[in-house]
Design a protein around this motif. Structure first.
Motif, short mmCIF file in Angstrom:
data_model
loop_
_atom_site.label_atom_id
_atom_site.label_comp_id
_atom_site.label_asym_id
_atom_site.label_seq_id
_atom_site.Cartn_x
_atom_site.Cartn_y
_atom_site.Cartn_z
N LEU A 157 -0.82 22.23 5.94
CA LEU A 157 0.23 23.23 5.82
C LEU A 157 -0.26 24.60 6.29
N THR A 158 -1.52 24.90 6.00
CA THR A 158 -2.10 26.17 6.45
C THR A 158 -2.20 26.22 7.96
N ALA A 159 -2.68 25.14 8.57
CA ALA A 159 -2.82 25.09 10.02
C ALA A 159 -1.47 25.17 10.72
N MET A 160 -0.44 24.57 10.13
CA MET A 160 0.87 24.52 10.77
C MET A 160 1.73 25.75 10.51
N ALA A 161 1.64 26.30 9.28
CA ALA A 161 2.59 27.35 8.91
C ALA A 161 1.94 28.58 8.26
N SER A 239 -7.62 23.12 9.06
CA SER A 239 -7.32 21.69 9.00
C SER A 239 -8.61 20.87 8.90
N THR A 240 -9.63 21.30 9.66
CA THR A 240 -10.93 20.62 9.59
C THR A 240 -11.53 20.75 8.20
N ALA A 241 -11.44 21.96 7.64
CA ALA A 241 -11.96 22.19 6.29
C ALA A 241 -11.21 21.32 5.28
N GLY A 242 -9.90 21.18 5.51
CA GLY A 242 -9.10 20.33 4.63
C GLY A 242 -9.55 18.88 4.70
#
Length: 393
Positions: A157-161, A239-242
């Motif tokens: 969600l962070t990477a996308m929005a 996203s990688t961290a996620g």
């Protein structure tokens, strides 16, 4: 006490309740992006967004056992789950200043505290002996599943929005509240007079609490630094961290499956062995900039975490009179989380002596965890009988 519900239904409801117990990992993937949004804030100030959740657990967890004389444990758990959702929705409307995120973390932390204590305490209420150990093991699995969903979901969600939307992964709380309502018996309030039975806190419990606090300081390094580490080393984004955080959580499924067997083998040395395992995984991250190696480190840390956390809660409950189980769980959980909160201040200061490289934070923490793990093996916090819950057989 089960109010007509079968033990399988109750167990299922309690396990679903546990899905949010790793919710603080939801914020780990977004920290690097929060840091970019607040460029004038120090690393420690950004890390507080995550670790403040843990600090709040100290007063909230100590308060929870006293609430049980007014509200049933199930209802306290539902309130806690709702608070986590409310805290996550706050940044959607209030996020222009860092203190607003701190407020969100405080609300999430109070909710988390209520769920951690009540879910583990309810397992002790409805199950005993080996059956309790098995359910605790399954709980670790569900904590890991929930943590995996939350960590990866917030990263995506962070990477996308953007990082604000990363908080929306807490919408998972809505169906959980409904399931708790339907599957977990309402129960009864616990009279304060019952809480007085065996109320003295033993020296062993004090030692266990101190051990948990110190452990929490250095275990927190992984979650509070992994996003910034990957970003600064040019390895990946939110996203990688996620993904790394999710790997750490998903391996907890295996840890939960073998928890009972692990306790049978290591007995009172279980906690120390788990801490040494987390030390090895943390060291792997500090020594490498290879993404696959970092993922392996996450696997090792996650496995140790999945053994240490439910093990500590189970052992604490076994050390005291059943009426004091909630307080014992609160002590070991709250002290551990306070350690998580002060982690950034302690670890960052110690690591800065070696230089500015963020990898030093992982190396310092790994070395400290080796010492703590050895201490926990030499002077184990529990006896073999308490670890095995033989008194419940």
């Amino acid at each position: 006490m089960s109010q007509g519900k079968s033990k399988k239904v109750i167990a299922a409801g309690l396990l679903v309740m546990s899905l949010t117990m790793a919710c603080n990992s939801a914020l780990a993937p977004i920290l690097a992006e929060v840091g970019k949004f607040f460029p004038d804030a120090s690393d420690s100030a950004i890390q507080i967004v995550l670790t403040l959740i843990n600090l709040v657990t100290l007063p909230a967890m100590i308060l929870e056992p006293f609430l049980e004389s007014k509200i049933t444990k199930r209802d306290i758990a539902m309130i806690g789950t709702f608070l986590m959702l409310a805290g996550a929705l706050l940044p959607q409307v209030l996020s222009s200043q860092l203190w607003m995120l701190y407020l969100s973390s405080i609300i999430i932390g109070v909710g988390l505290s209520f769920v951690v204590v009540t879910s583990s305490s309810l397992i002790s209420d409805y199950f005993t002996g080996l059956e309790k150990s098995r359910i605790m093991g399954f709980q670790s699995i569900f904590v890991s599943i929930g943590g995996t969903i939350i960590a990866k979901g917030s990263g995506l969600l962070t990477a996308m929005a953007g990082w604000k939307r990363g908080y929306l992964v807490f919408l998972i709380a809505l169906p959980i509240i409904l399931i708790i309502l339907l599957m977990v018996p309402k129960g009864e309030t616990t009279p304060r007079v019952e809480k007085g039975k065996g109320s003295a806190i033993s020296g062993s419990m004090v030692y266990f609490g101190i051990l948990c606090l110190i452990t929490g300081i250095f275990v927190a390094t992984f979650n509070t630094n992994i996003a910034m580490y990957l970003d600064r080393k040019g390895i990946g984004d939110a996203s990688t961290a996620g993904t790394v955080a999710a790997i750490m959580q998903v391996v907890g499924i295996l840890g939960g499956l073998v928890l009972g067997t692990t306790v049978k083998i290591f007995k009172r040395f279980t906690i120390g062995a788990a801490i040494l395992l987390m030390a090895a995984g943390t060291a792997m991250v500090g020594f490498s900039t290879s993404y696959p190696v970092i993922c392996v480190g996450a696997v090792i840390v996650g496995f140790g975490f999945a053994i240490r956390n439910p093990g500590a809660v189970t052992f604490a409950a076994n050390m005291v009179h059943p009426a004091q189980a909630s307080l014992a769980i609160a002590i070991v959980s709250a002290t551990y989380n306070v350690g998580n909160f002060i982690s950034a201040y302690v670890v960052n200061a110690m690591a800065s002596i070696l230089g500015d490289d963020i990898a030093n934070r992982f190396l310092v923490s790994a070395a400290a965890l080796v010492v703590i793990g050895l201490v926990a093996c030499i002077k184990a916090p529990t006896t073999d009988a308490q670890a095995l819950d033989s008194q419940g057989e």
